[in-house]
Write a protein that holds these residues in place. Structure first.
Motif, PDB file in Angstrom:
ATOM      1  N   ALA A  48      -0.369 -20.591 -11.029  1.00 50.30           N
ATOM      2  CA  ALA A  48      -1.260 -19.423 -11.266  1.00 50.30           C
ATOM      3  C   ALA A  48      -1.064 -18.167 -10.656  1.00 50.30           C
ATOM      4  O   ALA A  48      -0.533 -18.303  -9.562  1.00 50.30           O
ATOM      5  CB  ALA A  48      -2.826 -19.520 -10.831  1.00 50.30           C
ATOM      6  N   MET A  49      -0.871 -17.023 -11.143  1.00 49.91           N
ATOM      7  CA  MET A  49      -0.700 -15.535 -10.489  1.00 49.91           C
ATOM      8  C   MET A  49      -1.682 -14.730 -10.952  1.00 49.91           C
ATOM      9  O   MET A  49      -1.983 -14.520 -12.053  1.00 49.91           O
ATOM     10  CB  MET A  49       0.914 -15.409 -10.817  1.00 49.91           C
ATOM     11  N   GLY A  50      -2.022 -13.912 -10.087  1.00 51.62           N
ATOM     12  CA  GLY A  50      -2.850 -12.579 -10.376  1.00 51.62           C
ATOM     13  C   GLY A  50      -2.538 -11.552  -9.610  1.00 51.62           C
ATOM     14  O   GLY A  50      -1.545 -11.522  -8.627  1.00 51.62           O
ATOM     15  N   SER A  51      -3.111 -10.337  -9.950  1.00 47.12           N
ATOM     16  CA  SER A  51      -2.871  -9.043  -9.261  1.00 47.12           C
ATOM     17  C   SER A  51      -4.174  -8.284  -9.329  1.00 47.12           C
ATOM     18  O   SER A  51      -4.812  -8.324 -10.350  1.00 47.12           O
ATOM     19  CB  SER A  51      -1.785  -8.358  -9.960  1.00 47.12           C
ATOM     20  N   ALA A  52      -4.314  -7.634  -8.296  1.00 52.36           N
ATOM     21  CA  ALA A  52      -5.485  -6.584  -8.024  1.00 52.36           C
ATOM     22  C   ALA A  52      -5.081  -5.305  -8.736  1.00 52.36           C
ATOM     23  O   ALA A  52      -6.256  -4.346  -8.689  1.00 52.36           O
ATOM     24  CB  ALA A  52      -6.100  -6.793  -6.578  1.00 52.36           C
ATOM     25  N   GLU A  53      -4.058  -5.056  -9.281  1.00 53.22           N
ATOM     26  CA  GLU A  53      -3.847  -3.704  -9.573  1.00 53.22           C
ATOM     27  C   GLU A  53      -4.381  -3.181 -10.614  1.00 53.22           C
ATOM     28  O   GLU A  53      -4.678  -1.729 -10.479  1.00 53.22           O
ATOM     29  CB  GLU A  53      -2.187  -3.957 -10.298  1.00 53.22           C
ATOM     30  N   PRO A  54      -5.185  -3.621 -11.375  1.00 50.44           N
ATOM     31  CA  PRO A  54      -6.139  -2.820 -12.265  1.00 50.44           C
ATOM     32  C   PRO A  54      -7.188  -2.279 -11.338  1.00 50.44           C
ATOM     33  O   PRO A  54      -7.690  -1.257 -11.941  1.00 50.44           O
ATOM     34  CB  PRO A  54      -7.120  -4.090 -13.264  1.00 50.44           C
ATOM     35  N   PHE A  55      -7.399  -2.575 -10.172  1.00 53.00           N
ATOM     36  CA  PHE A  55      -8.541  -1.881  -9.199  1.00 53.00           C
ATOM     37  C   PHE A  55      -7.706  -0.986  -8.385  1.00 53.00           C
ATOM     38  O   PHE A  55      -8.261  -0.125  -7.696  1.00 53.00           O
ATOM     39  CB  PHE A  55      -9.385  -2.924  -8.736  1.00 53.00           C
ATOM     40  N   TYR A  87      12.228  -5.256  -1.482  1.00 51.67           N
ATOM     41  CA  TYR A  87      11.834  -4.066  -0.616  1.00 51.67           C
ATOM     42  C   TYR A  87      11.525  -2.997  -1.456  1.00 51.67           C
ATOM     43  O   TYR A  87      11.126  -1.985  -0.993  1.00 51.67           O
ATOM     44  CB  TYR A  87      12.676  -3.833   0.314  1.00 51.67           C
ATOM     45  N   ASP A  88      11.491  -2.935  -2.789  1.00 50.28           N
ATOM     46  CA  ASP A  88      11.327  -2.046  -3.731  1.00 50.28           C
ATOM     47  C   ASP A  88      10.099  -2.511  -4.828  1.00 50.28           C
ATOM     48  O   ASP A  88      10.259  -3.048  -5.615  1.00 50.28           O
ATOM     49  CB  ASP A  88      12.533  -1.636  -4.561  1.00 50.28           C
ATOM     50  N   PRO A  89       8.949  -1.546  -4.631  1.00 50.16           N
ATOM     51  CA  PRO A  89       7.936  -2.191  -5.463  1.00 50.16           C
ATOM     52  C   PRO A  89       7.707  -1.521  -6.868  1.00 50.16           C
ATOM     53  O   PRO A  89       7.042  -2.008  -7.666  1.00 50.16           O
ATOM     54  CB  PRO A  89       6.735  -1.494  -4.688  1.00 50.16           C
ATOM     55  N   VAL A 103       0.981  -1.030  -0.146  1.00 50.54           N
ATOM     56  CA  VAL A 103      -0.116  -0.015   0.070  1.00 50.54           C
ATOM     57  C   VAL A 103       0.866   1.110   0.106  1.00 50.54           C
ATOM     58  O   VAL A 103       1.685   1.455   0.983  1.00 50.54           O
ATOM     59  CB  VAL A 103      -0.999   0.074   1.201  1.00 50.54           C
ATOM     60  N   GLN A 104       0.833   1.889  -1.005  1.00 47.16           N
ATOM     61  CA  GLN A 104       2.073   3.077  -1.242  1.00 47.16           C
ATOM     62  C   GLN A 104       1.468   4.282  -1.673  1.00 47.16           C
ATOM     63  O   GLN A 104       0.379   4.450  -2.354  1.00 47.16           O
ATOM     64  CB  GLN A 104       2.827   2.566  -2.522  1.00 47.16           C
ATOM     65  N   TYR A 105       2.240   5.402  -1.223  1.00 47.18           N
ATOM     66  CA  TYR A 105       1.740   6.748  -1.600  1.00 47.18           C
ATOM     67  C   TYR A 105       2.995   7.174  -2.483  1.00 47.18           C
ATOM     68  O   TYR A 105       4.170   7.188  -1.967  1.00 47.18           O
ATOM     69  CB  TYR A 105       1.526   7.664  -0.279  1.00 47.18           C
ATOM     70  N   LEU A 142      -2.123   7.475  -4.216  1.00 44.25           N
ATOM     71  CA  LEU A 142      -2.257   6.363  -2.929  1.00 44.25           C
ATOM     72  C   LEU A 142      -2.681   5.068  -3.787  1.00 44.25           C
ATOM     73  O   LEU A 142      -4.056   5.350  -4.223  1.00 44.25           O
ATOM     74  CB  LEU A 142      -3.127   6.870  -2.049  1.00 44.25           C
ATOM     75  N   GLY A 143      -2.250   4.222  -3.544  1.00 47.72           N
ATOM     76  CA  GLY A 143      -2.520   2.788  -4.307  1.00 47.72           C
ATOM     77  C   GLY A 143      -1.948   1.719  -3.762  1.00 47.72           C
ATOM     78  O   GLY A 143      -1.177   1.611  -3.055  1.00 47.72           O
ATOM     79  N   SER A 144      -1.971   0.728  -4.523  1.00 47.16           N
ATOM     80  CA  SER A 144      -1.320  -0.651  -4.083  1.00 47.16           C
ATOM     81  C   SER A 144      -0.807  -1.318  -5.056  1.00 47.16           C
ATOM     82  O   SER A 144      -1.575  -1.642  -6.263  1.00 47.16           O
ATOM     83  CB  SER A 144      -2.334  -1.411  -3.348  1.00 47.16           C
ATOM     84  N   VAL A 145       0.605  -1.687  -5.229  1.00 51.97           N
ATOM     85  CA  VAL A 145       1.190  -2.614  -6.050  1.00 51.97           C
ATOM     86  C   VAL A 145       1.068  -3.992  -5.419  1.00 51.97           C
ATOM     87  O   VAL A 145       1.362  -4.181  -3.996  1.00 51.97           O
ATOM     88  CB  VAL A 145       2.673  -2.355  -6.163  1.00 51.97           C
ATOM     89  N   ASN A 146       0.765  -5.243  -6.079  1.00 56.79           N
ATOM     90  CA  ASN A 146       0.341  -6.371  -5.476  1.00 56.79           C
ATOM     91  C   ASN A 146       0.352  -7.501  -6.333  1.00 56.79           C
ATOM     92  O   ASN A 146       0.297  -7.419  -7.632  1.00 56.79           O
ATOM     93  CB  ASN A 146      -1.034  -6.341  -4.486  1.00 56.79           C
ATOM     94  N   TRP A 147       0.588  -8.740  -6.158  1.00 61.11           N
ATOM     95  CA  TRP A 147       0.468  -9.804  -6.712  1.00 61.11           C
ATOM     96  C   TRP A 147       0.605 -11.247  -5.714  1.00 61.11           C
ATOM     97  O   TRP A 147       0.871 -11.056  -4.507  1.00 61.11           O
ATOM     98  CB  TRP A 147       1.681 -10.335  -7.592  1.00 61.11           C
ATOM     99  N   LEU A 148      -0.104 -12.213  -6.177  1.00 61.83           N
ATOM    100  CA  LEU A 148      -0.137 -13.446  -5.554  1.00 61.83           C
ATOM    101  C   LEU A 148      -0.098 -14.632  -6.445  1.00 61.83           C
ATOM    102  O   LEU A 148      -0.648 -14.828  -7.535  1.00 61.83           O
ATOM    103  CB  LEU A 148      -1.550 -13.478  -4.851  1.00 61.83           C
TER     104      LEU A 148
END
Length: 377
Positions: A71-78, A152-154, A34-36, A48-54
């Motif tokens: 399988a890998m996905g990301s909620a970044e489009p939202f 540690y670097d998104p 969760v980054q600014y 203010l948003g979020s870079v993420n992956w699972l």
């Protein structure tokens, strides 16, 4: 295990959750920042948003080998919106018919759907097969979000489009042969970079090809080199035919109570009809001082075209740009095999005099602060 079929050093740490279900071995890993972000100068921007992956992996013994489902996905489009997050000097892309510059686009909602099979054939040699509706060919280094040196670097490297952009390709078939120290592999894959709808599945094709050699001389090193040909494609990230090549050196080793991981990456594109390639260089490193504190840094050089930057006017057709970034991260909580980390990152870019008018400075700067959630070691 890294992105696609790429190799990490055997000593590299892997933050993941493990379980067994019948004869299946299950692993889940990922990260959510969760980054600014704030960029300063003439092209000031903030978000203010979020870079993420699972990512989830399931493996099972089969016919003398091991089959895997990935399988890998990301909620970044939202969490980032379709325009992505601010990043000065990143390659411009089309989004809903409008050129978006100085931003990094989000990852796709579905970033990998693959089947793997690995089987020893004797003499210390194993054969492998990787087939993916969405996946990563044997082209480029370990993708930046999977490198321990960038744990540690998104932020995406400025050289991302010349190094590991194909880590999400719609259609990949890779075959390989390996010993414990050397792997040779080749891929047929889709050279299209995907459209600007991040929540769908693009058409699958096998129109490009690549080869890669990886060598792990010891548990602490992984060295790779690659060359590939990408077919001309249209769409939101259209490009002509080009050859992509490069090399990477990854290093990981324990230091005191932490880990020290570093990466060197060279990546280049030679576009059809061009007299010389567009080059990029990256050096990044992360040093965990102990179990709670870490420092990290990245330095880059990239050669950009005016089209890459969506700039017009009295500027050269190609320009050299650079960037340095450094940050500090601290683990603040651990619970139920998960941990929370806060971090702060500062960046300074370097642009030629011809771009000063567009960016308000020859050294535009930015800052990023985040809270990260991830599996604990």
């Amino acid at each position: 295990m890294a992105s696609g079929t790429a190799w990490l050093p055997a000593a590299a740490p892997m933050r993941a959750l493990h379980a067994r279900l019948g004869g299946w071995e299950l692993m889940v890993h990922g990260a959510a920042f969760v980054q600014y972000v704030r960029e300063f100068g003439t092209r000031d921007a903030h978000q203010l948003g979020s870079v993420n992956w699972l990512m989830a992996v399931a493996t099972h013994s089969l016919a003398g080998g091991v089959v895997g489902l990935r399988a890998m996905g990301s909620a970044e489009p939202f969490t980032l919106t379709g325009r992505g997050y601010p990043e000065l000097l990143q390659v411009a892309v089309l989004y809903r018919g409008v050129t978006v510059s100085d931003r990094q686009h989000p990852h796709d909602l579905l970033a990998e759907a693959a089947v793997t099979y690995n089987r020893p054939i004797g003499g210390g040699v194993a054969l492998s097969l990787y087939a993916a509706a969405i996946g990563e060919p044997a082209l480029g280094p370990v993708a930046y979000s999977h490198r321990p040196s960038a744990a540690y670097d998104p932020t995406a490297p400025l050289g991302h489009h010349l190094q590991d952009l194909t880590h999400i390709s719609n259609g990949v078939v890779t075959v390989g042969a390996s010993t414990r120290r050397v792997k040779i592999e080749g891929s047929a894959f889709n050279g299209a970079h995907g459209d600007d709808v991040w929540t769908d599945v693009d058409p699958i094709a096998l129109n490009s090809y690549t080869g890669r050699i990886s060598v792990n001389p010891s548990a602490h090193w992984s060295i790779a080199t690659w060359v590939g040909h990408l077919a001309a494609v249209g769409g939101a990230h259209s490009h002509g035919a080009l050859d992509r090549f490069g090399a990477s050196v990854l290093h990981s080793r324990p230091v005191g109570r932490g880990e020290w991981s570093s990466a060197f990456v060279y990546g280049a594109d030679l576009r059809d009809g061009a007299s010389h390639p567009l080059n990029s260089l990256l050096v990044e490193s992360t040093l965990e001082l102990d179990r709670a504190n870490a420092v990290f840094a990245r330095a880059e050089y990239v050669r950009r075209t005016a089209e890459d930057l969506a700039l017009t006017g009295s500027i050269p057709e190609e320009v050299d740009i650079g960037a340095v970034a450094a940050g500090y991260a601290r683990r603040v909580a651990t619970r139920a095999r998960m941990e929370a980390v806060i971090g702060l990152r500062g960046t300074m870019r370097f642009v030629p005099a011809e771009l000063e008018l567009f960016y308000g400075s020859r050294t535009p700067v930015g800052v990023l602060a985040y809270l990260e959630l991830r599996p604990a070691l």
